[in-house]
Design an enzyme around this catalytic site. Structure first.
Site, PDB file in Angstrom:
ATOM      1  N   LEU A 100       0.857  -1.184   0.000  1.00  0.00           N
ATOM      2  CA  LEU A 100       0.000   0.000   0.000  1.00  0.00           C
ATOM      3  C   LEU A 100       0.894   1.236   0.000  1.00  0.00           C
ATOM      4  O   LEU A 100       1.977   1.223   0.601  1.00  0.00           O
ATOM      5  CB  LEU A 100      -0.901   0.036   1.236  1.00  0.00           C
ATOM      6  CG  LEU A 100      -2.031  -0.994   1.319  1.00  0.00           C
ATOM      7  CD1 LEU A 100      -2.827  -0.793   2.599  1.00  0.00           C
ATOM      8  CD2 LEU A 100      -2.957  -0.909   0.110  1.00  0.00           C
ATOM      9  N   ASP A 101       0.420   2.307  -0.631  1.00  0.00           N
ATOM     10  CA  ASP A 101       1.159   3.570  -0.607  1.00  0.00           C
ATOM     11  C   ASP A 101       1.283   4.068   0.821  1.00  0.00           C
ATOM     12  O   ASP A 101       0.481   3.703   1.696  1.00  0.00           O
ATOM     13  CB  ASP A 101       0.427   4.635  -1.438  1.00  0.00           C
ATOM     14  CG  ASP A 101       0.261   4.225  -2.890  1.00  0.00           C
ATOM     15  OD1 ASP A 101       1.041   3.381  -3.352  1.00  0.00           O
ATOM     16  OD2 ASP A 101      -0.659   4.745  -3.540  1.00  0.00           O
ATOM     17  N   VAL A 102       2.245   4.943   1.049  1.00  0.00           N
ATOM     18  CA  VAL A 102       2.512   5.403   2.416  1.00  0.00           C
ATOM     19  C   VAL A 102       1.307   6.107   3.027  1.00  0.00           C
ATOM     20  O   VAL A 102       1.077   6.023   4.243  1.00  0.00           O
ATOM     21  CB  VAL A 102       3.764   6.310   2.436  1.00  0.00           C
ATOM     22  CG1 VAL A 102       3.493   7.633   1.703  1.00  0.00           C
ATOM     23  CG2 VAL A 102       4.244   6.570   3.848  1.00  0.00           C
ATOM     24  N   THR A 104      -1.895   5.447   2.202  1.00  0.00           N
ATOM     25  CA  THR A 104      -3.068   4.583   2.134  1.00  0.00           C
ATOM     26  C   THR A 104      -3.138   3.736   3.399  1.00  0.00           C
ATOM     27  O   THR A 104      -2.125   3.229   3.884  1.00  0.00           O
ATOM     28  CB  THR A 104      -3.004   3.672   0.895  1.00  0.00           C
ATOM     29  OG1 THR A 104      -2.975   4.483  -0.282  1.00  0.00           O
ATOM     30  CG2 THR A 104      -4.223   2.762   0.830  1.00  0.00           C
ATOM     31  N   HIS A 187       0.031   2.651  -7.910  1.00  0.00           N
ATOM     32  CA  HIS A 187      -0.905   3.745  -7.634  1.00  0.00           C
ATOM     33  C   HIS A 187      -2.190   3.601  -8.452  1.00  0.00           C
ATOM     34  O   HIS A 187      -2.771   4.595  -8.896  1.00  0.00           O
ATOM     35  CB  HIS A 187      -0.261   5.098  -7.952  1.00  0.00           C
ATOM     36  CG  HIS A 187       0.788   5.502  -6.960  1.00  0.00           C
ATOM     37  ND1 HIS A 187       1.561   6.629  -7.152  1.00  0.00           N
ATOM     38  CD2 HIS A 187       1.219   4.948  -5.808  1.00  0.00           C
ATOM     39  CE1 HIS A 187       2.406   6.756  -6.144  1.00  0.00           C
ATOM     40  NE2 HIS A 187       2.217   5.740  -5.316  1.00  0.00           N
TER      41      HIS A 187
END
Length: 234
Positions: A100-102, A104, A187
């Site tokens: 997961l993105d930082v 998210t 993303h």
């Protein structure tokens, strides 16, 4: 398994430091001091270092409620690492099953079982991931209907030459949506909404395949998966 590798797997020693410990006669196998790092040891051998009994850690399977500001990476960057939130021996060996993105939040599965991880992340498995999406501006009416159709048919993302796989978009409110994906491009959720002219302000993953984030876990908390949850991907 070589004794020096066994020591590095069960302690904080590197293999080089393990060899030095053996030369200092700190390591015993079945009650006998062993100095040869190539000595083979197995489940039936009793290994100790400085009098402390050692045992290999088995495969671990963890559910983490990832908070914003934690990074799903093995390398130190600007943010705390996801595995640092998990209080288990050798937690640094736990790898995220799909990152997961930082910024998210939500469900991250972590394991040191590479085969189990591959079963989930392999594109052939078409494992569904569910995301709760918050948008900067309302998406409703005819625009929402077109977005649902576009996501179902596949969206061509900037920099890609193939459209996304069919995705299920459901508008819960004018600025809140539920999105189900069967792939995991870089993303992807944010880029899909950007492709239809909308900006994602918050993103939360609520489930992966049959596993849903435990409602009892606050952001930053974790628990080990039940055997039933592990077996769900076998």
């Amino acid at each position: 398994m070589r004794l020096d590798k066994f020591l590095s797997d069960t302690t904080d020693l590197t293999r080089s430091l393990a060899k030095k410990a053996m030369h200092r006669e700190e390591v015993m196998v079945d009650g006998v001091v062993v100095k040869n790092p190539a000595t083979q040891v197995g489940p039936d051998n009793a290994v100790s270092w400085l009098g402390q009994s050692l045992a290999l850690v088995g495969m671990r399977y963890v559910m983490l409620h990832k908070p914003a500001g934690a990074e799903c990476s093995a390398r130190r960057g600007l943010y705390p690492l996801a595995h640092e939130l998990i209080d288990l021996p050798k937690a640094e060996r736990l790898n995220p099953v799909g990152r997961l993105d930082v910024d998210t939040t939500g469900l991250v599965l972590m394991t040191d079982d590479g085969q189990w991880s591959h079963r989930i992340t392999s594109p052939k498995r078409r494992c569904e991931k569910v995301y709760e999406v918050t948008l900067a501006e309302p998406l409703e009416g005819e625009a929402a209907r077109r977005a649902v159709e576009a996501f179902r048919e596949g969206v061509l993302l900037d920099g890609e030459d193939q459209p996304t796989k069919p995705a299920e978009l459901e508008m819960r409110e004018a600025q809140r949506a539920r999105l189900v994906l069967i792939e995991g491009k870089y993303h992807q959720v944010k880029r899909m909404f950007a492709a239809i002219g909308h900006h994602v302000t918050a993103l939360h993953r609520s489930s992966i395949g049959p596993i849903t984030l435990d409602a009892a876990l606050a952001p930053g908390e974790w628990r080990e998966l039940t055997q039933q949850e592990v077996d769900a991907f076998r």
